[in-house]
Write an enzyme that holds these catalytic residues in place. Structure first.
Site, PDB file in Angstrom:
ATOM      1  N   HIS A  64       0.948  -1.412  -0.461  1.00  0.00           N
ATOM      2  CA  HIS A  64       0.568  -0.250   0.054  1.00  0.00           C
ATOM      3  C   HIS A  64       0.975   0.839   0.334  1.00  0.00           C
ATOM      4  O   HIS A  64       0.520   1.976  -0.751  1.00  0.00           O
ATOM      5  CB  HIS A  64      -1.067  -0.331   1.177  1.00  0.00           C
ATOM      6  CG  HIS A  64      -1.878  -0.716   1.287  1.00  0.00           C
ATOM      7  ND1 HIS A  64      -2.023  -1.824   3.077  1.00  0.00           N
ATOM      8  CD2 HIS A  64      -3.318  -1.216   1.026  1.00  0.00           C
ATOM      9  CE1 HIS A  64      -3.512  -2.686   2.627  1.00  0.00           C
ATOM     10  NE2 HIS A  64      -3.683  -2.641   1.214  1.00  0.00           N
ATOM     11  N   ARG A 115      -2.538  -5.394  -8.521  1.00  0.00           N
ATOM     12  CA  ARG A 115      -1.665  -6.921  -8.646  1.00  0.00           C
ATOM     13  C   ARG A 115      -1.574  -8.090  -9.146  1.00  0.00           C
ATOM     14  O   ARG A 115      -2.517  -7.569 -10.361  1.00  0.00           O
ATOM     15  CB  ARG A 115      -1.682  -7.549  -6.793  1.00  0.00           C
ATOM     16  CG  ARG A 115      -0.951  -6.585  -5.763  1.00  0.00           C
ATOM     17  CD  ARG A 115      -1.397  -7.232  -4.294  1.00  0.00           C
ATOM     18  NE  ARG A 115      -3.268  -7.056  -4.427  1.00  0.00           N
ATOM     19  CZ  ARG A 115      -3.666  -7.098  -2.904  1.00  0.00           C
ATOM     20  NH1 ARG A 115      -3.425  -7.147  -2.240  1.00  0.00           N
ATOM     21  NH2 ARG A 115      -4.993  -6.623  -3.002  1.00  0.00           N
ATOM     22  N   SER A 155      -2.982  -7.532   3.231  1.00  0.00           N
ATOM     23  CA  SER A 155      -3.433  -7.632   4.626  1.00  0.00           C
ATOM     24  C   SER A 155      -3.579  -8.608   4.776  1.00  0.00           C
ATOM     25  O   SER A 155      -3.121  -9.000   6.179  1.00  0.00           O
ATOM     26  CB  SER A 155      -4.494  -5.857   5.036  1.00  0.00           C
ATOM     27  OG  SER A 155      -3.757  -4.625   4.103  1.00  0.00           O
TER      28      SER A 155
HETATM   29  P1  ADP Z   1      -5.812  -6.257   1.308  1.00  0.00           P
HETATM   30  O1  ADP Z   1      -6.879  -6.222   2.224  1.00  0.00           O
HETATM   31  O2  ADP Z   1      -6.049  -7.280  -0.341  1.00  0.00           O
HETATM   32  O3  ADP Z   1      -4.154  -5.264   0.894  1.00  0.00           O
HETATM   33  P2  ADP Z   1      -6.795  -3.268   0.637  1.00  0.00           P
HETATM   34  O4  ADP Z   1      -9.104  -3.280   0.408  1.00  0.00           O
HETATM   35  O5  ADP Z   1      -6.579  -3.101   2.313  1.00  0.00           O
HETATM   36  O6  ADP Z   1      -6.459  -5.122  -0.004  1.00  0.00           O
HETATM   37  O7  ADP Z   1      -6.499  -2.595  -0.607  1.00  0.00           O
HETATM   38  C1  ADP Z   1      -6.490  -0.988  -1.251  1.00  0.00           C
HETATM   39  C2  ADP Z   1      -5.782  -0.867  -2.370  1.00  0.00           C
HETATM   40  O8  ADP Z   1      -4.363  -1.222  -2.708  1.00  0.00           O
HETATM   41  C3  ADP Z   1      -6.442  -2.137  -3.726  1.00  0.00           C
HETATM   42  O9  ADP Z   1      -6.362  -0.998  -4.554  1.00  0.00           O
HETATM   43  C4  ADP Z   1      -5.501  -2.637  -3.810  1.00  0.00           C
HETATM   44  O10 ADP Z   1      -5.192  -3.631  -5.142  1.00  0.00           O
HETATM   45  C5  ADP Z   1      -4.319  -1.798  -3.409  1.00  0.00           C
HETATM   46  N1  ADP Z   1      -3.237  -3.203  -3.068  1.00  0.00           N
HETATM   47  C6  ADP Z   1      -3.193  -3.886  -1.969  1.00  0.00           C
HETATM   48  N2  ADP Z   1      -2.258  -4.065  -1.984  1.00  0.00           N
HETATM   49  C7  ADP Z   1      -0.964  -3.993  -2.823  1.00  0.00           C
HETATM   50  C8  ADP Z   1       0.229  -4.252  -2.852  1.00  0.00           C
HETATM   51  N3  ADP Z   1       0.749  -5.163  -2.525  1.00  0.00           N
HETATM   52  N4  ADP Z   1       0.984  -3.892  -4.540  1.00  0.00           N
HETATM   53  C9  ADP Z   1      -0.372  -3.298  -5.104  1.00  0.00           C
HETATM   54  N5  ADP Z   1      -1.172  -2.415  -4.627  1.00  0.00           N
HETATM   55  C10 ADP Z   1      -2.186  -2.995  -3.196  1.00  0.00           C
END
Ligand code: ADP
Length: 165
Positions: free
Chosen positions: A19, A92, A130
């Site tokens: 993130h 991703r 996450s």
């Molecule tokens: P997660 O719980 O799957 O990590 P979130 O809802 O917190 O997802 O993610 C928020 C945004 O950040 C989404 O657009 C998700 O695709 C993106 N995101 C999450 N992890 C990554 C990563 N490792 N690399 C790039 N983008 C990410």
């Protein structure tokens, strides 16, 4: 020229280095980036929305055009309330595509003015989520490569309080 404001929404439960990488990169593309911690009452979170917000905020000392907020309604309503039409999402591997495709087209259907921009994950974080972090944490696995130091500390505290089952 008007300022380009973008909203980066997500659960951020908790913030990962994946993130944070998107936050850093998006902050160089847009004049202002608003990270929006979304609250969905039907989800079980490890951290409260205020905790998630603060864990993000604590990493922003060098990013003065990034703000963090929380919201528990419809994303496009929030985006409009911030006087913008731009949503930024991280992408991703294949797993994200279908979901994000559906969400972006639904938001466009609800408001044709909304534009969603996707930033490709950095290779080293392409498998990071996450939920993966939370799974490792349950079994006391080492997550220091995946999350910022303050998040690691906060997780340790949850362990000590016995709130991670
Ligand atoms: P997660 O719980 O799957 O990590 P979130 O809802 O917190 O997802 O993610 C928020 C945004 O950040 C989404 O657009 C998700 O695709 C993106 N995101 C999450 N992890 C990554 C990563 N490792 N690399 C790039 N983008 C990410």
């Amino acid at each position: 020229m008007s300022l380009k404001i973008a909203v980066y929404p997500g659960s951020f439960d908790p913030l990962t280095k994946g993130h944070f990488d998107i936050i850093q990169r998006a902050a160089t593309v847009f004049d202002k980036l608003i990270v929006c911690v979304m609250v969905n009452n039907s989800k079980n979170y490890l951290f409260s929305s205020e905790e998630r917000k603060n864990l993000i905020k604590e990493n922003l000392s060098e990013l003065d055009n990034v703000e963090v907020d929380t919201y528990d309604g419809l994303l496009i309503d929030y985006v409009k309330s911030r006087n913008t039409n731009i949503i930024v999402k991280g992408l991703r591997a294949l797993t994200d595509f279908e979901n994000e495709f559906q969400m972006a087209l639904t938001n466009k259907h609800l408001d044709n003015n909304i534009e969603t921009f996707f930033m490709m994950t950095s290779n080293k974080y392409s498998y990071l989520s996450s939920s993966l972090v939370k799974e490792l944490v349950k079994f006391q696995g080492n997550v220091s490569d995946f999350i910022p130091a303050n998040v690691e500390k906060a997780i340790q505290k949850k362990h000590e309080e016995g709130s991670i089952k």
